[in-house]
Structures are given as C-alpha cells and as structure tokens.
Scaffold this active site. Structure first.
Site, PDB file in Angstrom:
ATOM      1  N   GLY A 108      17.406  49.035   7.224  1.00  0.00           N
ATOM      2  CA  GLY A 108      17.491  48.276   5.903  1.00  0.00           C
ATOM      3  C   GLY A 108      16.196  47.965   5.160  1.00  0.00           C
ATOM      4  O   GLY A 108      15.706  47.076   5.719  1.00  0.00           O
ATOM      5  N   LEU A 165      14.195  41.468   2.298  1.00  0.00           N
ATOM      6  CA  LEU A 165      13.717  40.852   3.777  1.00  0.00           C
ATOM      7  C   LEU A 165      13.086  41.971   4.560  1.00  0.00           C
ATOM      8  O   LEU A 165      12.207  41.959   5.405  1.00  0.00           O
ATOM      9  CB  LEU A 165      14.974  40.113   4.610  1.00  0.00           C
ATOM     10  CG  LEU A 165      14.524  38.963   5.111  1.00  0.00           C
ATOM     11  CD1 LEU A 165      13.718  38.100   4.450  1.00  0.00           C
ATOM     12  CD2 LEU A 165      15.738  38.169   5.561  1.00  0.00           C
ATOM     13  N   LYS A 211      22.024  25.578   8.566  1.00  0.00           N
ATOM     14  CA  LYS A 211      21.779  26.586   7.300  1.00  0.00           C
ATOM     15  C   LYS A 211      23.112  26.954   6.700  1.00  0.00           C
ATOM     16  O   LYS A 211      23.367  26.785   5.404  1.00  0.00           O
ATOM     17  CB  LYS A 211      20.889  27.867   7.535  1.00  0.00           C
ATOM     18  CG  LYS A 211      20.846  28.753   6.298  1.00  0.00           C
ATOM     19  CD  LYS A 211      19.385  28.719   5.994  1.00  0.00           C
ATOM     20  CE  LYS A 211      19.094  29.270   4.593  1.00  0.00           C
ATOM     21  NZ  LYS A 211      19.364  30.749   4.644  1.00  0.00           N
ATOM     22  N   ASN A 223      26.000  27.846  -2.403  1.00  0.00           N
ATOM     23  CA  ASN A 223      26.188  29.441  -2.864  1.00  0.00           C
ATOM     24  C   ASN A 223      27.226  29.827  -3.685  1.00  0.00           C
ATOM     25  O   ASN A 223      27.441  30.040  -4.676  1.00  0.00           O
ATOM     26  CB  ASN A 223      25.921  30.398  -1.434  1.00  0.00           C
ATOM     27  CG  ASN A 223      24.598  30.227  -0.901  1.00  0.00           C
ATOM     28  OD1 ASN A 223      23.799  29.226  -1.089  1.00  0.00           O
ATOM     29  ND2 ASN A 223      24.011  31.455  -0.333  1.00  0.00           N
TER      30      ASN A 223
HETATM   31  P1  NAD Z   1      18.787  43.622   0.315  1.00  0.00           P
HETATM   32  O1  NAD Z   1      20.281  43.855  -0.325  1.00  0.00           O
HETATM   33  O2  NAD Z   1      17.580  43.495  -0.567  1.00  0.00           O
HETATM   34  O3  NAD Z   1      18.545  44.526   1.361  1.00  0.00           O
HETATM   35  C1  NAD Z   1      19.544  44.924   2.247  1.00  0.00           C
HETATM   36  C2  NAD Z   1      19.210  46.418   2.582  1.00  0.00           C
HETATM   37  O4  NAD Z   1      20.047  47.002   3.557  1.00  0.00           O
HETATM   38  C3  NAD Z   1      19.464  47.302   1.152  1.00  0.00           C
HETATM   39  O5  NAD Z   1      18.327  48.216   1.001  1.00  0.00           O
HETATM   40  C4  NAD Z   1      20.796  48.442   1.806  1.00  0.00           C
HETATM   41  O6  NAD Z   1      20.690  49.672   1.047  1.00  0.00           O
HETATM   42  C5  NAD Z   1      20.525  48.182   3.160  1.00  0.00           C
HETATM   43  N1  NAD Z   1      21.596  48.814   4.019  1.00  0.00           N
HETATM   44  C6  NAD Z   1      22.731  48.465   3.773  1.00  0.00           C
HETATM   45  N2  NAD Z   1      23.558  48.997   4.624  1.00  0.00           N
HETATM   46  C7  NAD Z   1      22.740  49.985   5.375  1.00  0.00           C
HETATM   47  C8  NAD Z   1      22.665  51.160   6.398  1.00  0.00           C
HETATM   48  N3  NAD Z   1      24.183  51.302   6.987  1.00  0.00           N
HETATM   49  N4  NAD Z   1      21.855  51.642   6.801  1.00  0.00           N
HETATM   50  C9  NAD Z   1      20.806  51.550   6.219  1.00  0.00           C
HETATM   51  N5  NAD Z   1      20.258  50.587   5.288  1.00  0.00           N
HETATM   52  C10 NAD Z   1      21.333  49.823   4.856  1.00  0.00           C
HETATM   53  O7  NAD Z   1      19.331  42.053   0.930  1.00  0.00           O
HETATM   54  P2  NAD Z   1      18.176  41.192   1.507  1.00  0.00           P
HETATM   55  O8  NAD Z   1      17.828  40.079   0.294  1.00  0.00           O
HETATM   56  O9  NAD Z   1      16.780  41.803   2.138  1.00  0.00           O
HETATM   57  O10 NAD Z   1      19.058  40.395   2.848  1.00  0.00           O
HETATM   58  C11 NAD Z   1      19.435  40.791   3.829  1.00  0.00           C
HETATM   59  C12 NAD Z   1      19.835  39.530   4.716  1.00  0.00           C
HETATM   60  O11 NAD Z   1      18.856  38.568   4.721  1.00  0.00           O
HETATM   61  C13 NAD Z   1      20.887  38.858   3.769  1.00  0.00           C
HETATM   62  O12 NAD Z   1      21.926  38.407   4.727  1.00  0.00           O
HETATM   63  C14 NAD Z   1      20.340  37.652   2.987  1.00  0.00           C
HETATM   64  O13 NAD Z   1      21.331  36.512   2.917  1.00  0.00           O
HETATM   65  C15 NAD Z   1      19.164  37.341   4.156  1.00  0.00           C
HETATM   66  N6  NAD Z   1      17.980  36.566   3.846  1.00  0.00           N
HETATM   67  C16 NAD Z   1      17.436  37.182   2.566  1.00  0.00           C
HETATM   68  C17 NAD Z   1      16.411  36.454   1.904  1.00  0.00           C
HETATM   69  C18 NAD Z   1      15.797  36.811   0.862  1.00  0.00           C
HETATM   70  O14 NAD Z   1      14.733  36.193   0.255  1.00  0.00           O
HETATM   71  N7  NAD Z   1      15.717  37.974   0.436  1.00  0.00           N
HETATM   72  C19 NAD Z   1      15.821  35.118   2.607  1.00  0.00           C
HETATM   73  C20 NAD Z   1      16.667  34.692   3.655  1.00  0.00           C
HETATM   74  C21 NAD Z   1      18.074  35.286   4.115  1.00  0.00           C
HETATM   75  O1  KPL Z   2      19.626  29.808   1.065  1.00  0.00           O
HETATM   76  C1  KPL Z   2      19.779  29.648  -0.036  1.00  0.00           C
HETATM   77  C2  KPL Z   2      20.530  30.696  -0.854  1.00  0.00           C
HETATM   78  O2  KPL Z   2      20.096  30.954  -1.977  1.00  0.00           O
HETATM   79  O3  KPL Z   2      21.039  31.681  -0.199  1.00  0.00           O
HETATM   80  C3  KPL Z   2      19.713  28.342  -0.865  1.00  0.00           C
HETATM   81  C4  KPL Z   2      19.213  27.179   0.173  1.00  0.00           C
HETATM   82  C5  KPL Z   2      21.015  27.780  -1.406  1.00  0.00           C
HETATM   83  C6  KPL Z   2      18.408  28.473  -1.858  1.00  0.00           C
HETATM   84  O4  KPL Z   2      18.835  28.970  -2.977  1.00  0.00           O
END
Ligand code: NAD
Ligand code: KPL
Length: 321
Positions: A26, A30, A202, A210
C-alpha cells in the site's frame, strides 16, 4: 529529474550486513511516510503496489517541519515479487482492504515472516492475527498525520507517536527488535503492551468523532456545539459500557472528557472519515463504530447511538460500493 538524494544520519549501530529489508503493502499516505523514513534511515525498502506506473520509482518526502528529500525505494507490483521472499511486511492499506491485500500476497511471505499492521480502528487486526497465526503479527497505533501531495510525494503534516506491540505470541517474541528497528527512523515509536488496550483507547476517540464529522460534514471542532456534543456524549457512554464489559480500562477522566480534549486539540482537522466521504471513498466505519456494535451485540449490550450512526454512514456513503 530526480532531486539529489540526501540521507538522514544512519544510526551507527546498523551495518550494511545487518540491515533488514522492509516490504510495504500500500503506497498511500502512511505507506509512503513509512517508506520514506525507513529508506532515509538506511533500510532497503520495497513498496508493493497493485499496478505499477512509470513514474513510481521517483519518490520523495517532506519530513515533519523539514525540507523535501528524495529517497530510494524499489516499487514493484505484487505479482513480480518472488514467492516466499518477504521477511518483514508493513500493511499500510485502509482497514477494509487489509485482509484481501494480505491474502493476495500470502504466497510471497517467507515462512518466518513478520507482519506489521498500521490500520485505524479494530477488527481487521484481530481477523488477520487469527488467519495468519503462523506468522509474527504486530499492530501499530499511530497518531501522526500524513498526506500525499501527489502519488510520489508524501508530506508529514502532524508529528505523532506510534505505539507498537505483538498481537500474537510470535509477534510478541519479535516486538522488541521490530520496535528497535523503527526507533532508528525519524518516527517516534514506543513498544506498548497490551496493544489491544492501546488500540481500544484510540478506537474510543475515533468512535466519538469520526462518524459524526462524516454525517454532519463538519470539522472536528464543530462537535463542541451543544447538539452535536450531546451525540458525542451518548457514543462515549456506550463505548465505556462495552469497554468495561470486556475488562478494559476506561480513561480516568472518562471518555467524554477525553473526547472533548481531542475535539478542542484538533478543532481545525478534517477527520480521516470526513476526508474519505469528501473523496468519495469507502469509510472505515465498519472497523470503528461498526466494530463496537459487533462487540456489543456479542455481549448483549444495547448501543443504539452507535447502531444508528453506523447505519447512517453506510447508507449515505457506501451506496456506490
Ligand atoms: P491511503 O488511502 O492513502 O493508502 C492506502 C493505500 O493502500 C492506497 O494507495 C491503496 O491503493 C492501497 N491498497 C489498497 N488495497 C491494496 C492492495 N490489495 N494491494 C496494494 N495496495 C493496496 O490510506 P492512508 O491514509 O495511508 O491510511 C492507511 C491506514 O492508516 C488507515 O487505516 C488509516 O486510518 C490509518 N492512518 C492514517 C493516517 C494518515 O495520516 N494518513 C494516520 C493514522 C492512521
Ligand atoms: O484519528 C483521527 C482521525 O481523523 O482519524 C482524529 C483523532 C479524529 C483526528 O482527526
């Protein structure tokens, strides 16, 4: 043209011979953030994507309050990855995609592979720990904020903390050395056990914030308004009931007070679920309020506010799926 490659200082205790390789499934926000920081700290990084694009090999990161840096990472599609070649895997998809993505890559995992799950919410981690029990499975709970400026460039927008711990016995056996590897990057990483309690803490905040920001299409701060804040209160009371019934610790000041602290501290944020709805993407509701609902049903506890919120988000934002 690629910007000249600059590296963050390599930890002196890592040697070329002992540097392990990280595969990251992915390449979203992140996944790219972790790829950038691991690569800049000297680890060999392989980003695994569903479909390879020509521009994929050029990747860069803006570290938190830092300057843009390019980093080396090999980008591969999953099919071209050799069978049983993946030793250390980070799963960086959204929660609904984590199990299907892992199932697709299963033949590529080495016998002693370690799997680190980065998903928000709960449910995906537990299913994976059960279905991949022959591997070391760990979960991370992350409060950093990252977004993609474009598909090759990630911005580290909010500095947070990553708490990590093993979900199964094999995961617990390697958690210390995995945390040590990650601590050599610019991410702030702590080993935390039991990781389930950390994930629940969390989850409880995400349950309170959310879904409501998605149905009201509002910033986190708007949940302090009296009518919406009453809904936050009801969601928190239901969550506390379920947490207590599961033998989990409820935060000392109470969930409602904690949720209001987070609402005030992130008032200008668009929650991740609000962002998903605005991008027309499926949300993680089934792994947040939906997870609480399933636990409550199992325990015979009534959680009408969570049930109604889950149903509304599914009905309004998952129609096209
Ligand atoms: P995102 O949508 O930016 O990235 C997910 C990636 O996974 C996409 O590029 C998608 O194409 C890829 N993907 C999906 N299925 C796939 C597969 N079968 N094979 C290969 N790639 C595949 O999401 P994100 O923001 O990076 O979030 C990822 C997780 O982390 C989520 O659960 C999110 O809630 C959590 N998270 C994100 C953040 C943040 O700041 N972005 C912070 C904390 C937690
Ligand atoms: O984790 C978050 C999210 O947006 O998924 C919070 C804590 C609600 C901050 O925006």
């Amino acid at each position: 043209m690629t910007a000249p490659h600059q590296t963050l200082p390599l930890n002196p205790s890592t040697t070329q011979d002992s540097i392990p390789c990280w595969s990251i499934l992915g390449a979203g926000s992140l996944g790219s953030l972790w790829a950038g920081y691991l690569s800049l700290s000297g680890y060999a990084v392989q980003l695994l994507v569903r479909r390879l694009a020509l521009s994929d090999q050029t990747r860069s990161i803006t570290p938190y309050q830092g300057e843009r840096l390019s980093y080396p990472a090999q980008v591969s599609d999953i099919q071209s990855c050799a069978d049983r070649s993946i030793q250390q895997l980070i799963v960086a998809t959204k929660a609904p995609d984590a199990l299907p993505a892992l199932n697709a890559i299963r033949p590529k995992l080495a016998d002693q592979a370690t799997i680190v799950l980065l998903q928000n919410g709960m449910g995906a981690q537990q299913t994976i720990a059960a279905q991949f029990e022959q591997y070391a499975v760990l979960a991370a709970c992350i409060t950093d904020g990252a977004y993609l400026e474009n598909s090759q460039h990630v911005i580290h927008a909010g500095k947070g903390l990553t708490r990590i711990g093993g979900l199964n016995q094999k995961g617990q056996a390697v958690e210390q050395q995995i945390a040590e590897q990650l601590q050599k990057t610019a991410l702030q990483v702590e080993l935390s056990q039991p990781i389930e309690q950390v994930l629940w803490n969390k989850l409880a905040i995400n349950i309170a914030i959310n879904g409501l920001t998605a149905v009201h299409q509002c910033l986190n701060g708007a949940l302090a308004e009296p009518d919406k804040n009453q809904q936050v209160l009801q969601l928190c009371l239901e969550t506390e009931k379920v947490m207590r019934a599961l033998g989990l610790t409820v935060p000392e000041q109470g969930l409602f007070a904690l949720a209001n602290q987070v609402i005030a501290g992130t008032a200008a944020n668009r929650s991740s679920m609000l962002q998903d709805t605005q991008k027309g993407q499926p949300t993680e509701i089934e792994f947040i309020n939906g997870y609480l609902l399933r636990q409550a049903q199992h325990l015979g506890i009534d959680v009408p506010y969570n049930a109604a919120l889950t149903a509304e988000v599914l009905q309004r934002f998952h129609q096209a799926r």
